[in-house]
Design an enzyme around this catalytic site. Structure first.
Site, PDB file in Angstrom:
ATOM      1  N   THR A  20      -0.002  -1.850  -8.649  1.00 19.01           N
ATOM      2  CA  THR A  20       0.050  -0.642  -7.656  1.00 19.01           C
ATOM      3  C   THR A  20       1.208   0.250  -8.134  1.00 19.01           C
ATOM      4  O   THR A  20       1.255   1.230  -8.312  1.00 19.01           O
ATOM      5  CB  THR A  20       0.082  -1.046  -6.489  1.00 19.01           C
ATOM      6  OG1 THR A  20      -1.166  -1.833  -6.105  1.00 19.01           O
ATOM      7  CG2 THR A  20      -0.089   0.409  -5.400  1.00 19.01           C
ATOM      8  N   VAL A  21       2.413  -0.378  -8.162  1.00 17.50           N
ATOM      9  CA  VAL A  21       3.532   0.343  -8.272  1.00 17.50           C
ATOM     10  C   VAL A  21       3.652   0.937  -9.893  1.00 17.50           C
ATOM     11  O   VAL A  21       4.122   1.902 -10.139  1.00 17.50           O
ATOM     12  CB  VAL A  21       4.922  -0.551  -8.022  1.00 17.50           C
ATOM     13  CG1 VAL A  21       6.069   0.275  -8.280  1.00 17.50           C
ATOM     14  CG2 VAL A  21       4.667  -1.020  -6.672  1.00 17.50           C
ATOM     15  N   GLY A 141      10.710   2.060  -0.216  1.00 19.37           N
ATOM     16  CA  GLY A 141       9.878   2.874  -0.831  1.00 19.37           C
ATOM     17  C   GLY A 141      10.472   4.343  -1.326  1.00 19.37           C
ATOM     18  O   GLY A 141      11.255   4.276  -2.182  1.00 19.37           O
ATOM     19  N   GLY A 194      -5.187  -3.157   4.335  1.00 19.92           N
ATOM     20  CA  GLY A 194      -4.449  -3.194   2.951  1.00 19.92           C
ATOM     21  C   GLY A 194      -2.830  -3.174   3.236  1.00 19.92           C
ATOM     22  O   GLY A 194      -2.210  -3.324   2.015  1.00 19.92           O
ATOM     23  N   GLU A 197      -0.598  -8.458   3.552  1.00 16.44           N
ATOM     24  CA  GLU A 197      -1.269  -9.377   2.303  1.00 16.44           C
ATOM     25  C   GLU A 197      -2.042 -10.502   3.225  1.00 16.44           C
ATOM     26  O   GLU A 197      -1.990 -10.936   4.401  1.00 16.44           O
ATOM     27  CB  GLU A 197       0.062 -10.388   1.843  1.00 16.44           C
ATOM     28  CG  GLU A 197       0.981  -9.478   1.099  1.00 16.44           C
ATOM     29  CD  GLU A 197       0.773  -9.068  -0.034  1.00 16.44           C
ATOM     30  OE1 GLU A 197      -0.158  -9.423  -0.777  1.00 16.44           O
ATOM     31  OE2 GLU A 197       1.361  -7.924  -0.624  1.00 16.44           O
ATOM     32  N   ASP A 208      10.599 -10.156   3.823  1.00 17.77           N
ATOM     33  CA  ASP A 208      10.868  -9.047   2.983  1.00 17.77           C
ATOM     34  C   ASP A 208      11.926  -8.066   3.670  1.00 17.77           C
ATOM     35  O   ASP A 208      12.683  -7.530   2.918  1.00 17.77           O
ATOM     36  CB  ASP A 208       9.356  -8.214   3.082  1.00 17.77           C
ATOM     37  CG  ASP A 208       9.335  -6.886   2.443  1.00 17.77           C
ATOM     38  OD1 ASP A 208       9.194  -6.817   1.383  1.00 17.77           O
ATOM     39  OD2 ASP A 208       9.476  -5.989   3.206  1.00 17.77           O
ATOM     40  N   LYS A 212      15.568  -6.920   1.697  1.00 17.16           N
ATOM     41  CA  LYS A 212      16.067  -5.557   1.586  1.00 17.16           C
ATOM     42  C   LYS A 212      17.394  -5.130   2.165  1.00 17.16           C
ATOM     43  O   LYS A 212      18.153  -4.556   1.873  1.00 17.16           O
ATOM     44  CB  LYS A 212      14.939  -4.632   2.358  1.00 17.16           C
ATOM     45  CG  LYS A 212      13.775  -4.613   1.554  1.00 17.16           C
ATOM     46  CD  LYS A 212      12.708  -3.956   2.503  1.00 17.16           C
ATOM     47  CE  LYS A 212      11.222  -4.055   1.464  1.00 17.16           C
ATOM     48  NZ  LYS A 212      10.139  -3.767   2.214  1.00 17.16           N
TER      49      LYS A 212
HETATM   50  N1  HSE Z   1       5.284  -5.438   2.141  1.00 17.67           N
HETATM   51  C1  HSE Z   1       6.064  -4.239   2.356  1.00 17.67           C
HETATM   52  C2  HSE Z   1       6.161  -3.495   3.567  1.00 17.67           C
HETATM   53  C3  HSE Z   1       6.264  -3.252   1.115  1.00 17.67           C
HETATM   54  O1  HSE Z   1       4.957  -3.994   4.420  1.00 17.67           O
HETATM   55  O2  HSE Z   1       6.566  -2.650   3.884  1.00 17.67           O
HETATM   56  C4  HSE Z   1       6.860  -3.697   0.140  1.00 17.67           C
HETATM   57  O3  HSE Z   1       8.382  -3.726   0.439  1.00 17.67           O
END
Ligand code: HSE
Length: 446
Positions: A20-21, A141, A194, A197, A208, A212
């Protein structure tokens, strides 16, 4: 109309990984080619795209001969000075990034897990090879968080940063808040759309976000912050009932990444947090991200945008490519240091232990509705130097336990944990209490 340009030199880019990216990067490079050339003064040419699956570039409109299944056609091509890693994960991606850096190529990536787990090794390899490594797309993002910390706030001591850095959790919490869904149903919807996951652990358990946050803190404070040292708690225990109580007290619940600079030490934590309804962050809904950065000179800056997705993430990677191309053109490698500070000025992390963090708390007990129960609960909190700000008890509908909700003044985490443990053991208290920390930073005055 696109700006017209004369004869131009070109700088070649190779993309490793066409998921995707990777596709987003290709599309931005192809669709905005003339615009990029007008800004750069040279062509940023998508020279090569490598992926193990030969079907991946279908529909992407790659020029003839650009796609390959062999990454060495990028890594060993001396005419490609800039490489994008969009393979994902920490295995093959790490090897490819290190190989590209060792081959003297500058690298841009969106891979936060790679930076959080191997950032130091990658940084040292980039230093040794005299090349650049950039990763704007790894956090938030399309939002320029890294650039804002590294460049826009270069003249500031960063005093705090906090925000929503995971769109999946924000989508789920928005669904619970506005539609009263329970966690499982909201997660299922996030999966259908979507956002989440099939295995949602990385997102809903806060990993995640903590990756960050560690990247942001490293850049904000000039210290190598290991995400494993940051307190993390996910959103699985958040119920519509707690969100409704939060509303009564004037709050919404968000999964926040929080960091505060205390001078000698820094605080970092990720957990569900009650934020004032009257705050910019509380109005960030669905899969959107937002972060508030505070500097001693600038004051507060808020960034808001799409934290994931093909084109927003592609946009952030391409912003790095433009910087890398400009550096290449000027032969000015690492004009901006990889982690914001000069290597010689990077310090070991000095993280405040979670036990010593001070914040306010929302705590919900399931307690029997009997005389003296509330005073016993408040007595335990008082013994641990925790002062109650407000209390609410739901009316009794049966002989079973009722919800007793307390909002505290600021208290120390270790005192709150000790008090909860003592209260949990009381005969009049049922299931494990729910504890949600409360932050008033960013409240907007009327
Ligand atoms: N899985 C992350 C989110 C996106 O739901 O924000 C990618 O960093």
């Amino acid at each position: 109309m696109e700006p017209a340009c004369g004869e131009m030199r070109q700088i070649k880019v190779g993309v490793l990984g066409c998921g995707t990216v990777g596709k987003g990067v290709c599309r931005v490079l192809l669709e905005n080619r003339a615009l990029l050339a007008a800004r750069l003064g040279m062509e940023l040419t998508l020279a090569r795209v490598a992926d193990v699956n030969p079907m991946t570039p279908e529909g992407l409109g790659l020029p003839e001969g650009v796609f390959t299944t062999d990454p060495s056609r990028i890594l060993e091509d001396p005419d490609i000075p800039i490489v994008v890693e969009t393979v994902g994960g920490c295995g093959v991606a790490r090897e490819l990034v290190l190989a590209a850096l060792r081959a003297g190529k500058s690298v841009a990536t969106a891979n936060k897990a790679l930076i959080a787990n191997h950032g130091r090794e990658i940084y040292e390899t980039a230093m040794a090879s005299g090349v650049d490594f950039m990763y704007e797309a790894s956090v938030g993002g399309c939002m320029p968080i890294i650039k804002t910390i590294r460049e826009s706030l270069a003249g500031n001591r960063v005093t705090s940063l906090f925000g929503i850095l995971n769109g999946t959790c924000n989508y789920i919490l928005t669904k619970i808040t506005h539609e009263g869904l329970d966690f499982a149903r909201a997660l299922a919807e996030a999966q259908e759309k979507g956002y989440a996951e099939a295995d949602p652990t990385m997102d809903v358990d806060g990993f995640d976000t903590v990756h960050k946050l560690a990247i942001c803190m490293t850049n904000a404070y000039g210290m190598h912050v290991d995400y494993r040292d940051i307190y993390v708690e996910g959103i699985r225990r958040i119920t519509p009932m707690d969100i409704e109580f939060a509303r009564r007290f004037g709050y919404r619940v968000k999964l926040l990444a929080i960091s505060k600079n205390h001078g000698d030490r820094v605080e970092g934590r990720v957990h569900p947090t009650m934020v004032p309804v009257k705050s910019l962050i509380s109005d960030v809904n669905g899969p959107m991200n937002a972060v508030m950065l505070s500097g001693d000179a600038a004051g507060d800056i808020v960034l808001y945008g799409q934290g994931a997705g093909m084109m927003p993430t592609g946009s952030a990677v391409v912003s790095d490519l433009v910087d890398l191309a400009r550096n290449h053109l000027c032969k000015a490698c690492r004009r901006v240091p990889v982690f914001s500070f000069q290597d010689s000025c990077m310090a070991p992390a000095r993280l405040m232990p979670m036990d010593e963090v001070r914040t306010r708390y929302y705590i919900r007990f399931a307690a029997l509705d009997r005389p003296g129960v509330l005073s016993r609960l408040s007595g335990v909190l008082g013994d641990h130097r925790i002062s109650i700000h407000s209390a609410y008890q739901k009316g009794r509908e049966s002989d079973g336990p009722v919800a007793v909700v307390l909002l505290t003044h600021e208290a120390e985490e270790k005192n709150m944990q000790a008090a909860v443990k003592e209260i949990e053991a009381m005969d009049v208290v049922g299931a494990r209490p729910v504890l949600i920390r409360v932050e008033n930073q960013g409240a907007v005055e009327d």
